[in-house]
Motif scaffolding. Structure first.
Motif, PDB file in Angstrom:
ATOM      1  N   GLY A 163       5.728  34.634   3.321  1.00 55.99           N
ATOM      2  CA  GLY A 163       6.729  33.655   4.039  1.00 55.99           C
ATOM      3  C   GLY A 163       7.774  33.612   2.926  1.00 55.99           C
ATOM      4  N   ALA A 164       8.932  33.107   3.406  1.00 55.43           N
ATOM      5  CA  ALA A 164      10.354  32.880   2.742  1.00 55.43           C
ATOM      6  C   ALA A 164      10.249  31.527   2.377  1.00 55.43           C
ATOM      7  CB  ALA A 164      11.358  33.187   3.436  1.00 55.43           C
ATOM      8  N   ILE A 165      10.784  31.004   1.153  1.00 56.11           N
ATOM      9  CA  ILE A 165      10.878  29.805   0.634  1.00 56.11           C
ATOM     10  C   ILE A 165      12.488  29.370   0.792  1.00 56.11           C
ATOM     11  CG2 ILE A 165      10.570  28.393  -1.526  1.00 56.11           C
ATOM     12  CD1 ILE A 165       8.211  29.450  -0.571  1.00 56.11           C
ATOM     13  N   ALA A 166      12.390  28.157   1.537  1.00 54.85           N
ATOM     14  CA  ALA A 166      13.798  27.621   2.025  1.00 54.85           C
ATOM     15  C   ALA A 166      14.489  27.006   0.687  1.00 54.85           C
ATOM     16  CB  ALA A 166      13.446  26.413   2.863  1.00 54.85           C
TER      17      ALA A 166
ATOM     18  N   ALA B  58       0.808  -1.356  -0.058  1.00 56.03           N
ATOM     19  CA  ALA B  58       0.173  -0.062   0.030  1.00 56.03           C
ATOM     20  C   ALA B  58       0.898   1.344  -0.121  1.00 56.03           C
ATOM     21  CB  ALA B  58      -0.974  -0.173   1.280  1.00 56.03           C
ATOM     22  N   LEU B  59       0.511   2.291  -0.793  1.00 54.85           N
ATOM     23  CA  LEU B  59       1.101   3.350  -0.933  1.00 54.85           C
ATOM     24  C   LEU B  59       0.981   4.131   0.559  1.00 54.85           C
ATOM     25  CD1 LEU B  59       0.571   4.313  -4.718  1.00 54.85           C
ATOM     26  CD2 LEU B  59       2.795   3.479  -3.378  1.00 54.85           C
ATOM     27  N   GLN B  60       2.004   4.747   1.028  1.00 59.17           N
ATOM     28  CA  GLN B  60       1.824   5.840   2.082  1.00 59.17           C
ATOM     29  C   GLN B  60       1.356   7.187   1.834  1.00 59.17           C
ATOM     30  OE1 GLN B  60       2.541   4.816   5.315  1.00 59.17           O
ATOM     31  NE2 GLN B  60       2.630   2.851   4.289  1.00 59.17           N
ATOM     32  N   PRO B  61       0.545   7.729   2.769  1.00 54.94           N
ATOM     33  CA  PRO B  61       0.085   9.269   2.498  1.00 54.94           C
ATOM     34  C   PRO B  61       1.144  10.015   2.232  1.00 54.94           C
ATOM     35  CG  PRO B  61      -0.832   8.234   4.478  1.00 54.94           C
ATOM     36  CD  PRO B  61       0.336   7.386   4.075  1.00 54.94           C
ATOM     37  N   LEU B  62       1.040  10.903   1.207  1.00 56.17           N
ATOM     38  CA  LEU B  62       2.180  12.084   1.061  1.00 56.17           C
ATOM     39  C   LEU B  62       1.659  13.256   1.790  1.00 56.17           C
ATOM     40  CD1 LEU B  62       4.039  13.169  -0.793  1.00 56.17           C
ATOM     41  CD2 LEU B  62       2.310  14.110  -2.419  1.00 56.17           C
ATOM     42  N   ILE B  63       2.545  13.665   2.575  1.00 63.48           N
ATOM     43  CA  ILE B  63       2.403  14.626   3.438  1.00 63.48           C
ATOM     44  C   ILE B  63       3.389  15.812   3.223  1.00 63.48           C
ATOM     45  CG2 ILE B  63       2.300  15.518   5.919  1.00 63.48           C
ATOM     46  CD1 ILE B  63       1.845  12.475   6.554  1.00 63.48           C
ATOM     47  N   VAL B  64       3.072  17.054   2.956  1.00 57.21           N
ATOM     48  CA  VAL B  64       3.607  18.167   2.716  1.00 57.21           C
ATOM     49  C   VAL B  64       3.300  19.266   3.712  1.00 57.21           C
ATOM     50  CG1 VAL B  64       4.189  19.875   0.981  1.00 57.21           C
ATOM     51  CG2 VAL B  64       3.797  17.652   0.387  1.00 57.21           C
ATOM     52  N   THR B  65       4.211  19.611   4.318  1.00 57.60           N
ATOM     53  CA  THR B  65       3.987  20.789   5.434  1.00 57.60           C
ATOM     54  C   THR B  65       4.766  21.954   5.200  1.00 57.60           C
ATOM     55  OG1 THR B  65       3.693  19.135   7.121  1.00 57.60           O
ATOM     56  CG2 THR B  65       4.146  21.375   7.921  1.00 57.60           C
ATOM     57  N   VAL B  66       4.031  23.172   5.351  1.00 55.77           N
ATOM     58  CA  VAL B  66       4.845  24.544   5.193  1.00 55.77           C
ATOM     59  C   VAL B  66       4.485  25.544   6.179  1.00 55.77           C
ATOM     60  CG1 VAL B  66       4.999  24.329   2.703  1.00 55.77           C
ATOM     61  CG2 VAL B  66       3.004  25.483   3.724  1.00 55.77           C
ATOM     62  N   VAL B  67       5.080  26.328   6.652  1.00 57.78           N
ATOM     63  CA  VAL B  67       4.776  27.470   7.400  1.00 57.78           C
ATOM     64  C   VAL B  67       4.474  28.779   7.169  1.00 57.78           C
ATOM     65  CG1 VAL B  67       5.494  28.388   9.670  1.00 57.78           C
ATOM     66  CG2 VAL B  67       5.768  26.049   9.565  1.00 57.78           C
ATOM     67  N   VAL B  68       3.477  29.503   7.134  1.00 58.91           N
ATOM     68  CA  VAL B  68       3.246  30.916   6.795  1.00 58.91           C
ATOM     69  C   VAL B  68       3.375  32.040   8.039  1.00 58.91           C
ATOM     70  CG1 VAL B  68       2.197  30.279   4.641  1.00 58.91           C
ATOM     71  CG2 VAL B  68       0.712  30.463   6.832  1.00 58.91           C
ATOM     72  N   PRO B  69       3.610  32.955   7.792  1.00 57.90           N
ATOM     73  CA  PRO B  69       4.069  33.959   8.958  1.00 57.90           C
ATOM     74  C   PRO B  69       2.720  34.663   9.139  1.00 57.90           C
ATOM     75  CG  PRO B  69       4.989  35.066   6.809  1.00 57.90           C
ATOM     76  CD  PRO B  69       4.450  33.360   6.631  1.00 57.90           C
ATOM     77  N   THR B  70       1.523  34.029   9.761  1.00 60.76           N
ATOM     78  CA  THR B  70       0.427  34.631  10.030  1.00 60.76           C
ATOM     79  C   THR B  70      -0.456  33.713  11.019  1.00 60.76           C
ATOM     80  OG1 THR B  70      -1.518  35.856   8.914  1.00 60.76           O
ATOM     81  CG2 THR B  70      -0.887  33.792   7.966  1.00 60.76           C
ATOM     82  N   ASN B  71      -1.466  34.253  11.235  1.00 57.97           N
ATOM     83  CA  ASN B  71      -2.258  33.447  12.221  1.00 57.97           C
ATOM     84  C   ASN B  71      -3.260  32.496  11.430  1.00 57.97           C
ATOM     85  OD1 ASN B  71      -4.981  34.521  11.662  1.00 57.97           O
ATOM     86  ND2 ASN B  71      -4.359  36.399  12.460  1.00 57.97           N
ATOM     87  N   VAL B  72      -3.843  31.468  12.426  1.00 60.90           N
ATOM     88  CA  VAL B  72      -4.545  30.329  11.720  1.00 60.90           C
ATOM     89  C   VAL B  72      -5.609  31.048  10.848  1.00 60.90           C
ATOM     90  CG1 VAL B  72      -5.906  28.407  12.250  1.00 60.90           C
ATOM     91  CG2 VAL B  72      -3.644  28.633  13.470  1.00 60.90           C
ATOM     92  N   SER B  73      -6.321  31.848  11.387  1.00 62.00           N
ATOM     93  CA  SER B  73      -7.430  32.232  10.311  1.00 62.00           C
ATOM     94  C   SER B  73      -7.185  32.711   9.234  1.00 62.00           C
ATOM     95  CB  SER B  73      -8.095  33.065  11.479  1.00 62.00           C
ATOM     96  OG  SER B  73      -9.435  33.526  10.794  1.00 62.00           O
ATOM     97  N   HIS B  74      -6.331  33.490   9.297  1.00 63.91           N
ATOM     98  CA  HIS B  74      -5.606  34.385   7.962  1.00 63.91           C
ATOM     99  C   HIS B  74      -5.166  33.393   7.168  1.00 63.91           C
ATOM    100  CE1 HIS B  74      -3.201  37.450   5.885  1.00 63.91           C
ATOM    101  NE2 HIS B  74      -4.252  37.912   5.439  1.00 63.91           N
ATOM    102  N   ALA B  75      -4.573  32.352   7.712  1.00 60.76           N
ATOM    103  CA  ALA B  75      -3.709  31.428   6.974  1.00 60.76           C
ATOM    104  C   ALA B  75      -4.844  30.439   5.940  1.00 60.76           C
ATOM    105  CB  ALA B  75      -3.020  30.448   7.726  1.00 60.76           C
ATOM    106  N   PHE B  76      -6.029  30.400   6.809  1.00 63.82           N
ATOM    107  CA  PHE B  76      -6.924  29.256   6.107  1.00 63.82           C
ATOM    108  C   PHE B  76      -7.652  30.239   5.212  1.00 63.82           C
ATOM    109  CE2 PHE B  76     -11.366  27.686   5.919  1.00 63.82           C
ATOM    110  CZ  PHE B  76     -11.302  26.500   5.815  1.00 63.82           C
ATOM    111  N   GLN B  77      -7.824  31.507   5.258  1.00 67.86           N
ATOM    112  CA  GLN B  77      -8.543  32.330   4.436  1.00 67.86           C
ATOM    113  C   GLN B  77      -7.829  32.710   3.292  1.00 67.86           C
ATOM    114  OE1 GLN B  77      -9.304  36.160   5.880  1.00 67.86           O
ATOM    115  NE2 GLN B  77     -10.872  36.870   4.587  1.00 67.86           N
ATOM    116  N   GLY B  78      -6.509  32.850   3.351  1.00 70.81           N
ATOM    117  CA  GLY B  78      -5.578  32.748   2.209  1.00 70.81           C
ATOM    118  C   GLY B  78      -5.767  31.645   1.226  1.00 70.81           C
ATOM    119  N   PHE B  79      -5.783  30.661   1.964  1.00 66.85           N
ATOM    120  CA  PHE B  79      -5.655  29.277   1.337  1.00 66.85           C
ATOM    121  C   PHE B  79      -6.977  29.177   0.466  1.00 66.85           C
ATOM    122  CE2 PHE B  79      -5.572  24.813   0.113  1.00 66.85           C
ATOM    123  CZ  PHE B  79      -4.133  24.689   0.261  1.00 66.85           C
TER     124      PHE B  79
END
Length: 164
Positions: free
Chosen positions: A161-164, A21-42
């Motif tokens: 945010g900055a991209i690494a 079975a193929l494992q889930p793909l998990i991609v994580t990023v951090v944005v410099p704002t609060n949760v509500s604003h991050a959700f809204q932007g997305f």
């Protein structure tokens, strides 16, 4: 008459049938704002950050949006493509959708996007799973393993945010 949905005694256990079975793909990023604003932007502004030139059905000039319970792309000429159907909407913390850009719900996978507070702002974790629902599970997972980081990098830039 034997039940059509039961396994006979000679059938191997389900856990023995699909050992690769193929494992889930998990991609994580951090944005410099609060949760509500991050959700809204997305969810409210994907048309401003989604890289439609590379990652879309209709290409540059189209428009992507969350509309009702759909993730939808609209071409300049008005044609539409449903990318996914949202079945769990928990603003500003998460959403879950069946995912089938350029396809049909018959061949869908699943995405969950989770927003959580961290010291630097908001961690946005995309979990893409359900590969057995894809027409070609391994190829689909490999393709998304390349494309999701690019897509989320555009979101991070949009959110300041900055991209690494």
């Amino acid at each position: 008459m034997e039940n059509l949905f039961s396994h006979s005694a000679s059938d191997p256990e389900p856990s023995q049938q699909g050992g690769d079975a193929l494992q889930p793909l998990i991609v994580t990023v951090v944005v410099p704002t609060n949760v509500s604003h991050a959700f809204q932007g997305f969810t409210d502004h994907p048309h401003l950050w989604w890289p439609l030139e590379q990652e879309s059905v209709f290409g540059a000039g189209s428009h992507v949006e969350f509309e009702e319970n759909l993730i939808l792309e609209t071409a300049e000429d008005g044609r539409t493509s449903v990318w996914g159907t949202i079945d769990d909407w928990q603003p500003p913390l998460s959403f879950h959708a069946s995912w089938y850009p350029a396809g049909t719900p018959l061949w869908s996978t699943e995405i969950r996007v989770v927003f959580g507070a961290v010291d630097e702002g908001t961690e946005v974790r995309l979990i893409h799973d359900g590969w057995e629902g894809a027409e070609d599970p391994a190829a689909s997972r490999a393709s998304y393993a390349e494309s999701w980081p690019r897509v989320l990098a555009c979101y991070v830039r949009f959110m300041g945010g900055a991209i690494a």
